[in-house]
Write a protein that holds these residues in place. Structure first.
Motif, PDB file in Angstrom:
ATOM      1  N   GLY A 204      -9.481   3.999  39.519  1.00 56.00           N
ATOM      2  CA  GLY A 204      -9.260   5.230  39.460  1.00 56.00           C
ATOM      3  C   GLY A 204      -9.834   6.411  39.603  1.00 56.00           C
ATOM      4  N   PRO A 205     -10.034   7.678  38.795  1.00 55.65           N
ATOM      5  CA  PRO A 205      -9.694   8.477  39.300  1.00 55.65           C
ATOM      6  C   PRO A 205     -11.872   9.164  39.868  1.00 55.65           C
ATOM      7  CG  PRO A 205      -9.752   8.978  37.460  1.00 55.65           C
ATOM      8  CD  PRO A 205      -8.928   7.327  37.864  1.00 55.65           C
ATOM      9  N   GLY A 206     -12.388   9.061  40.202  1.00 55.71           N
ATOM     10  CA  GLY A 206     -13.485   9.141  40.550  1.00 55.71           C
ATOM     11  C   GLY A 206     -14.515   7.831  41.261  1.00 55.71           C
ATOM     12  N   GLY A 207     -13.334   6.623  41.380  1.00 58.63           N
ATOM     13  CA  GLY A 207     -14.224   5.321  41.241  1.00 58.63           C
ATOM     14  C   GLY A 207     -14.122   5.194  39.588  1.00 58.63           C
TER      15      GLY A 207
END
Lengths: 288, 441
Positions: free
Chosen positions: A236-239
């Motif tokens: 996912g975006p940015g974890g």
């Protein structure tokens, strides 16, 4: 005679025990060694002992705690939702399933699909330009939400997991519901207990052990989630969708931090073991 | 009687095994599975094996893993000291990771004139040649000729274009021919062709950006900061990711995402999703891998856009026009059981005849203009590929290092975190710089 049978049992069980020792024991021992070592892919054969360094690195890593929180939240919420919906369906559809048992096979079909395939399927289903869901939302409402944006992605993966695994809870709970002796229900009916009260005070207490087991199994499965999320959004975006399993996978393969990955997996194992121990004691305490 | 039958069966088995052994090729090559790379390698291998000079024990046999997790599996195999293959696939961004388990190779005398220095460098690490480049990947800008033509011929549209660019980018701009586009023109065009910005837009989105937390998406992104002069490290090895070039590029993507100029779910988009968006006809232009050209310009696969799609190198910037390049290639396993046979095959693969055979069979080698001219009639795209690679191709300083893949992973995580709004630009760049310093030390 007894001695001969005991020897026979040992001989017959030996291959399985040996197989398990090799298959599970060896990797476990190796994991523990690597967890306490400075090791890379180049030094797999000669790791150097570094004490608790890997554990310190993991504990100091914000991503580890984010991933743990994500897994915990995901495991608890999906297990709750699956059990609640499964319980409702089991009771509500019981008369229908009793009449048409084949319906049960139809209802548990999502469980047959592998989680990775499920992730892949939703990658298509939710895609704005090829997916049916955004297509109809655009057609009927003129817009479609961003299902996988940072704001919505948790709800999306939560829904996908719940849709796939609610049938598991349904199956267990339906069996438990059907196992309640008929005379208990009849006695309650003769006493004039209304259906809702009968469910709450008579049926639900008898289903509680099964409900607990269903919740526990679903929690374990949700907590260790990997395949469908990894296929759908990666971490996912940015974890933002990094579960603990994804964290361990990425640390091992993507970063090559073998010691760190295995230290995290050992921490996960120890925590799970303690939770299991606690749950076991609680259940035993209740039984006594 | 029974024993004699068993003996016969045993003998027959041994004879069969011996026969099979002689039929097995003695140079085993692990290739990139599926797609044109596999077909091309099979065709080239057939030609090699048919040569009289290639002895039985040096004939080549091909094996393939599945693509999923290919490099992770290869890493595990090589680290375990496998001798199951003599030659294995490698990619520019993973050479540093595998160099410890591979040996440098020598190429044919023709290699430099066939591939050129830039393409050969995609298979080098620490100044040594670790592989023969077989396929080259770089970026094209795909754009809709019909939309741009209509825009250029409409004065009212040009005025609206200027208004939008002034509002979002701080200066009034006018539409240009894509040949002359800077990245600002790319952004202005993307904003103009976005419904959320310009209700008159014929497309829903002006562009489609691949912003999933995925290392390959960082490669697509890098052509932009490089045009502003970005690099991973300076000559002295200092990490230079916290630069104006990276800031400008990251902010430009953020502006486009926040303005709705790229699909809302772009933070989960990669190659396939971007292609699907463009092929739907709802996107005006995008930067994408060259491999997508075959799909997006094929009238059967992309009927809505094929006839009106053109390709060009990515836009330019203050420091020039750039495209990330990386190659797939084949190199020598350190534990190769047949090193001599493997080296012979690799040397042959770097000759002109082999490269042309590989290209004719569907591969995409990066060829010099002179070599590509020989098959220009059949593979015109390779002329463009070779031209762009030699004119605009770049590899970031450190992008073939041992932990290069981890650097891409780190950037993907931090940059997507900034685009998604979970951290500020300063935080993202500081975390990236600290992580890169650790990985590239």
């Amino acid at each position: 005679m007894r001695r001969g049978r005991s020897l026979e049992n040992s001989v017959l069980a030996a291959p399985v025990v040996l197989f398990l020792l090799l298959l599970l024991g060896f990797p476990t021992v190796l994991d523990i060694i690597y967890g306490f070592s400075d090791v890379t892919f180049e030094t797999l054969r000669n790791p150097s002992f570094n004490g608790l360094d890997n554990f310190r690195t993991v504990i100091a890593d914000d991503d580890f705690w984010h991933a743990s929180w994500f897994s915990l939240k995901f495991g608890v919420l999906t297990a709750l939702a699956e059990c609640a919906i499964g319980l409702f369906l089991a009771v509500y559809l019981a008369p229908l399933i009793r009449q048409h048992p084949w319906l049960l096979a139809f209802l548990i079909a999502p469980m047959i699909v592998s989680p990775a395939m499920m992730g892949l399927m939703y990658r298509l289903v939710l895609h704005e330009f090829v997916g049916p869901l955004p297509h109809y939302l655009y057609t009927w409402m003129g817009d479609s939400p961003a299902f996988l944006s940072r704001e919505n992605v948790f709800l999306t993966v939560f829904t996908i997991e719940t849709l796939q695994w609610t049938p598991f809870a349904l199956l267990l709970l339906y069996m438990a519901y059907e196992a309640i002796p008929l005379h208990v229900r009849e006695a309650a009916a003769v006493d004039g207990v209304r259906p809702l009260k009968r469910f709450w005070y008579v049926e639900l207490p008898q289903m509680l052990p099964t409900l607990g087991i269903a919740f526990f199994i679903r929690f374990i499965d949700g907590f260790r989630v990997f395949d469908n999320i990894f296929v759908l959004t990666g971490s996912g975006p940015g974890g933002s969708t990094m579960s603990l399993s994804i964290y361990i996978y990425e640390a091992f393969f993507k970063s090559g931090s073998i010691g760190k990955a295995l230290a995290a997996s050992i921490l996960l194992f120890v925590t799970s073991f303690l939770i299991l121990l606690l749950a076991g004691r609680l259940i035993r305490g209740r039984a006594e | 009687m029974k024993n004699r039958s068993l003996l016969r069966f045993g003998m027959a088995g041994l004879v069969l095994m011996a026969g099979a052994q002689s039929a097995w090729a003695d140079v085993t090559v692990l290739g990139w599975p599926g797609g044109p790379e596999e077909s091309a390698l099979r065709a080239a291998t057939d030609i090699y094996n048919a040569q009289e000079s290639v002895t039985e024990q040096n004939k080549v046999d091909l094996i393939f893993f599945s693509r999923d997790g290919f490099f992770d599996k290869l890493q595990a195999d090589l680290a375990a000291g496998t001798d199951a293959f003599d030659v294995n696939l490698l990619a520019t961004y993973s050479i540093g990771r595998y160099a410890a388990y591979m040996d440098p190779i020598s190429l044919s005398g023709e290699a430099e004139s066939v591939f050129g220095d830039t393409v050969l460098s995609t298979m080098q690490f620490d100044g040594k040649q670790y592989g023969v480049p077989t396929d080259l990947s770089l970026h094209f800008m795909y754009y809709r000729t019909d939309l741009l033509q209509a825009l250029m011929n409409d004065e009212a549209a040009k005025a609206r274009y200027a208004e939008i660019s002034e509002e979002y980018l701080g200066k009034a701009m006018e539409p240009k021919n894509p040949d002359d586009w800077t990245w600002e023109d790319f952004a202005a065009n993307a904003l103009y062709f976005t419904k959320a910005v310009n209700s008159e837009s014929p497309t829903r989105y002006g562009t489609v950006l691949q912003m999933k937390n995925l290392l390959f998406n960082m490669m697509v992104f890098h052509s932009l900061p490089r045009a502003y002069g970005a690099d991973w490290m300076d000559e002295s090895g200092n990490i230079t990711v916290d630069s104006e070039a990276y800031r400008t590029a990251l902010q430009l993507f953020k502006v486009l995402l926040d303005a709705g100029a790229t699909p809302k779910d772009s933070l989960s988009y990669e190659y396939a999703e971007a292609n699907a968006a463009y092929a739907s006809g709802q996107v005006a232009a995008m930067v994408q891998w060259n491999a997508a050209a075959a799909e997006l310009t094929d009238a059967e696969k992309s009927p809505t856009v094929a006839a009106v799609t053109s390709t060009i190198a990515p836009p330019t910037g203050p420091e020039g026009r750039f495209t990330h390049i990386h190659g797939l290639g084949l190199g020598l396993n350190r534990n190769a059981p047949n090193r001599e046979g493997a080296q012979m095959f690799l040397e042959w693969l770097s000759t002109r005849d082999a490269a042309l055979a590989y290209a004719k069979a569907g591969g995409a080698p990066g060829l010099t203009a002179e070599t590509a001219a020989a098959i220009a009639d059949e593979r015109a795209d390779l002329v463009q590929l070779g031209d762009y690679a030699s004119s605009y191709g770049f590899v970031m300083n450190g992008a073939t290092a041992e932990k290069a893949l981890s650097v891409y992973e780190l950037q993907a995580k931090e940059f997507t975190g900034y685009w998604a709004g979970s951290q500020s630009l300063d935080e993202a760049l500081a975390a990236t710089k600290a992580g890169m310093a650790e990985l590239l030390k």
